[in-house]
Design an enzyme around this catalytic site. Structure first.
Site, short mmCIF file in Angstrom:
data_model
loop_
_atom_site.label_atom_id
_atom_site.label_comp_id
_atom_site.label_asym_id
_atom_site.label_seq_id
_atom_site.Cartn_x
_atom_site.Cartn_y
_atom_site.Cartn_z
N LYS A 23 1.07 4.05 -3.00
CA LYS A 23 0.73 5.45 -2.76
C LYS A 23 1.93 6.37 -3.04
O LYS A 23 1.77 7.48 -3.56
CB LYS A 23 0.24 5.65 -1.32
CG LYS A 23 -1.09 4.97 -1.03
CD LYS A 23 -2.20 5.44 -1.96
CE LYS A 23 -3.58 4.99 -1.49
NZ LYS A 23 -4.65 5.42 -2.42
N TYR A 39 0.83 -1.21 0.00
CA TYR A 39 0.00 0.00 0.00
C TYR A 39 0.87 1.26 0.00
O TYR A 39 0.62 2.21 -0.76
CB TYR A 39 -0.90 -0.03 1.23
CG TYR A 39 -1.95 1.05 1.31
CD1 TYR A 39 -3.12 0.96 0.56
CD2 TYR A 39 -1.80 2.14 2.15
CE1 TYR A 39 -4.11 1.93 0.64
CE2 TYR A 39 -2.78 3.11 2.25
CZ TYR A 39 -3.93 3.00 1.49
OH TYR A 39 -4.90 3.97 1.58
#
Length: 245
Positions: free
Chosen positions: A157, A153
């Site tokens: 990002k 994640y």
């Protein structure tokens, strides 16, 4: 402020995505509500229409370029323009790096980073042709500071932040801006699943002393999509109550 504009919001069936769709619609925009959960997307589209705005539902995967190109083509056929692209779709498959599987890594990267690429690529040509566009990517503070158990994640990002800056540089000459928001601890179904101890640990790091709301994110995205932000591009705005300074 957005009267006559057409906005695509991916992942719009969830908490932050639905708040974005409602906020842009309340300002006059027509909304393409994208989500793999078609019933959830239909519910959000109904909310948009209850605000007196037009909506259409798309259940395509953001990681499928052909599907996203078809989504954009459908919006162009119906309304003649696509002005705002909000890349919000996302998932989590958390695990410590030592235990993370290739499947967990690949899926999160595909939805977040490949998804943002596919959707941005799909809108670039029509936006360049009309010499106007607003691309807004939903990143995260963990893309800046990292987060244990979220290597996939955080990497996705962080990649979105880099993609934002490159897109901004490439498209500025056609009056297309590209910015990102980096939410912190926001009250969603994802954060509701955290235990009390984890929640308290997060809250202890927020100077404003409260979690954010989906509307806090939606309001900043509305600003970036509005004429008030015409001279802003390539930026990452943290929406985190001061967690990361």
């Amino acid at each position: 402020m957005l009267e006559g504009r057409v906005a695509i919001v991916t992942g719009a069936g969830g908490g932050i995505g639905s708040a974005i769709a409602r906020r842009l619609a309340s300002s006059g925009a027509k909304i393409v509500v994208n989500d793999l959960d078609e019933p959830a997307a239909q519910a959000v589209a109904a909310e948009v229409e209850a605000l007196g705005r037009e909506a259409m539902v798309n259940a395509g995967s953001v990681a499928d370029l052909a599907a996203m190109e078809a989504m954009v083509a459908g919006a162009l056929e119906r309304w003649g323009t696509v002005d705002i692209m909000v890349n919000n779709a996302g998932i989590t498959r958390d695990s410590l790096l030592l235990k993370m599987t290739e499947e967990q890594w690949d899926l999160v990267i595909a939805v977040h980073l490949r998804g943002a690429f596919c959707c941005t690529k799909a809108v670039t040509r029509p936006m360049m042709k009309q010499r106007y566009g607003r691309i807004i990517n939903v990143a995260s503070v963990v893309g800046v500071m990292g987060s244990p158990g979220q290597a996939n994640y955080s990497a996705a990002k962080g990649g979105i932040i880099a993609l934002t800056k490159t897109t901004a540089r490439e498209l500025a000459g056609r009056n297309i801006t590209c910015n990102a928001v980096a939410p912190g601890f926001i009250e969603t179904r994802m954060t509701e699943a955290l235990g009390p101890a984890v929640r308290e640990e997060y809250l202890s790091r927020i100077p404003l002393g409260r979690p954010g709301l989906p509307e806090d994110v939606a309001n900043v995205i509305h600003f970036l999509a509005s004429p008030d932000a015409d001279y802003i591009t390539g930026q990452v705005i943290h929406i985190d109550g001061g967690m990361v300074m």
